[in-house]
Design a protein around this motif. Structure first.
Motif, PDB file in Angstrom:
ATOM      1  N   GLY A   1       0.815  -1.219   0.000  1.00  0.00           N
ATOM      2  CA  GLY A   1       0.000   0.000   0.000  1.00  0.00           C
ATOM      3  C   GLY A   1       0.843   1.261   0.000  1.00  0.00           C
ATOM      4  O   GLY A   1       0.564   2.201  -0.752  1.00  0.00           O
ATOM      5  N   LEU A   2       1.888   1.298   0.831  1.00  0.00           N
ATOM      6  CA  LEU A   2       2.743   2.485   0.872  1.00  0.00           C
ATOM      7  C   LEU A   2       3.535   2.632  -0.407  1.00  0.00           C
ATOM      8  O   LEU A   2       3.853   3.760  -0.829  1.00  0.00           O
ATOM      9  CB  LEU A   2       3.672   2.399   2.082  1.00  0.00           C
ATOM     10  N   THR A   3       3.876   1.531  -1.062  1.00  0.00           N
ATOM     11  CA  THR A   3       4.542   1.607  -2.365  1.00  0.00           C
ATOM     12  C   THR A   3       3.617   2.228  -3.402  1.00  0.00           C
ATOM     13  O   THR A   3       4.035   3.058  -4.223  1.00  0.00           O
ATOM     14  CB  THR A   3       4.976   0.208  -2.826  1.00  0.00           C
ATOM     15  N   ILE A   4       2.339   1.846  -3.355  1.00  0.00           N
ATOM     16  CA  ILE A   4       1.359   2.435  -4.276  1.00  0.00           C
ATOM     17  C   ILE A   4       1.199   3.928  -4.001  1.00  0.00           C
ATOM     18  O   ILE A   4       1.107   4.744  -4.925  1.00  0.00           O
ATOM     19  CB  ILE A   4       0.009   1.705  -4.151  1.00  0.00           C
ATOM     20  N   VAL A   5       1.170   4.294  -2.717  1.00  0.00           N
ATOM     21  CA  VAL A   5       1.083   5.712  -2.360  1.00  0.00           C
ATOM     22  C   VAL A   5       2.278   6.475  -2.929  1.00  0.00           C
ATOM     23  O   VAL A   5       2.142   7.601  -3.436  1.00  0.00           O
ATOM     24  CB  VAL A   5       1.014   5.880  -0.829  1.00  0.00           C
ATOM     25  N   GLY A   6       3.454   5.869  -2.861  1.00  0.00           N
ATOM     26  CA  GLY A   6       4.634   6.504  -3.429  1.00  0.00           C
ATOM     27  C   GLY A   6       4.501   6.722  -4.927  1.00  0.00           C
ATOM     28  O   GLY A   6       4.901   7.771  -5.457  1.00  0.00           O
ATOM     29  N   ASN A   7       3.934   5.746  -5.629  1.00  0.00           N
ATOM     30  CA  ASN A   7       3.719   5.895  -7.071  1.00  0.00           C
ATOM     31  C   ASN A   7       2.731   7.021  -7.367  1.00  0.00           C
ATOM     32  O   ASN A   7       2.904   7.769  -8.337  1.00  0.00           O
ATOM     33  CB  ASN A   7       3.189   4.584  -7.657  1.00  0.00           C
ATOM     34  N   VAL A   8       1.690   7.124  -6.534  1.00  0.00           N
ATOM     35  CA  VAL A   8       0.702   8.192  -6.726  1.00  0.00           C
ATOM     36  C   VAL A   8       1.338   9.560  -6.510  1.00  0.00           C
ATOM     37  O   VAL A   8       1.140  10.499  -7.295  1.00  0.00           O
ATOM     38  CB  VAL A   8      -0.497   7.984  -5.775  1.00  0.00           C
ATOM     39  N   LEU A   9       2.125   9.669  -5.446  1.00  0.00           N
ATOM     40  CA  LEU A   9       2.785  10.948  -5.159  1.00  0.00           C
ATOM     41  C   LEU A   9       3.760  11.327  -6.275  1.00  0.00           C
ATOM     42  O   LEU A   9       3.896  12.505  -6.626  1.00  0.00           O
ATOM     43  CB  LEU A   9       3.523  10.871  -3.825  1.00  0.00           C
ATOM     44  N   ASP A  10       4.428  10.340  -6.837  1.00  0.00           N
ATOM     45  CA  ASP A  10       5.371  10.642  -7.918  1.00  0.00           C
ATOM     46  C   ASP A  10       4.661  11.163  -9.152  1.00  0.00           C
ATOM     47  O   ASP A  10       5.252  11.890  -9.960  1.00  0.00           O
ATOM     48  CB  ASP A  10       6.166   9.380  -8.263  1.00  0.00           C
TER      49      ASP A  10
END
Length: 287
Positions: free
Chosen positions: A216-225
């Motif tokens: 989930g936090l990896t996906i959040v990182g992709n969204v923020l990028d």
């Protein structure tokens, strides 16, 4: 004084470094069903790609934005590169999060963690063994995918040079070296996910919580990028460098992006692993 000395005596033949051998831990993890299922999923992906191209037709000649997908059917090396391209952002994140997030939390969920520590296995030794085996399995997952894709692609499309979407070709020998470098970079860039899952595994008794939290936090990182308004702040996001390996598949390889990506991932990973060891060393284990 005599009673105190008896308490602190070590059993004859006991060696802390001999507890929980890596070979034993590796065999335990290899026999688990989730390991076999994950390996099967990765091995099937190249076959799915070949079937998709057979049904939908070759991507060459279509408007495919000049990505690796445009040359996927050129050779076995091209299919291997395409398999890495379509899976690097998410599919290859899952085995890393699974193997590293299921380390300590699974023992806690089985109520076997306290018995391991009572064996006695030193806490640092337990964490080192668990993390080392998890990283080896994560690396194996990343090697398995391109190897199967290379074999399947060679049978389907032939053995030949790696055709680049921007034009030009890499000879087979150079292509294999570049693909190996790509796999190494993807593994190193995923160290942050591995460390995050491992840290979460030491603070929760729910394996799915550790695995899901890391994914989930990896996906959040992709969204923020994807939020371009963040500007240069995106440079400190590991997700910002996840496709820097594409520079290795250019006629003149560029190292700048990959060096930055590995540096960011390693920095986060070191901090998270330190948190895991520090927290677990002081944790009251009751599971």
């Amino acid at each position: 004084m005599s009673s105190l000395s008896q308490v602190t005596e070590v059993a004859p033949g006991y060696r802390a470094r001999h507890t929980l051998p890596l070979r034993v831990e590796a065999v335990r993890q290899l026999r688990r069903r989730r390991t076999l299922v994950m390996g099967l999923v990765l091995a099937l992906l190249p076959f799915v790609l070949v079937i998709a191209f057979a049904i939908g037709g070759t991507p060459e000649g279509q408007e495919d934005r000049g990505t690796l997908m445009a040359t996927a059917t050129a050779s076995g090396a091209n299919l291997a590169a395409t398999a890495l391209f379509v899976s690097a952002a998410f599919l290859l994140v899952v085995p890393v999060a699974l193997f590293c997030g299921d380390t300590v939390a699974s023992e806690a969920s089985w109520s076997s963690l306290r018995y391991l520590l009572a064996a006695p296995v030193p806490r640092a030794r337990l964490l080192v063994s668990k993390l080392a085996v998890a990283l080896v399995f994560s690396a194996a997952a990343m090697v398995l995918l391109p190897l199967v894709a290379l074999g399947v692609g060679t049978v389907a499309y032939g053995w030949g040079p790696l055709r680049m979407p921007t034009g030009g070709e890499l000879p087979v020998g150079d292509a294999l070296v570049r693909l190996a470098l790509v796999v190494l970079y993807i593994f190193l860039s995923q160290l942050v996910t591995a460390a995050l899952a491992f840290w979460l595994s030491t603070v929760t008794d729910a394996p799915l919580g550790a695995v899901g939290g890391a994914v989930g936090l990896t996906i959040v990182g992709n969204v923020l990028d994807a939020v371009t308004a963040l500007g240069s702040w995106r440079d400190i996001l590991p997700a910002h460098w996840q496709f820097a390996w594409a520079d290795a598949l250019q006629p003149h390889m560029e190292w700048g992006g990959m060096v930055k990506g590995v540096s960011v991932s390693a920095a986060y990973a070191l901090v998270l692993v330190a948190f895991a060891f520090r927290g677990f060393g002081r944790k009251d284990v009751v599971s």
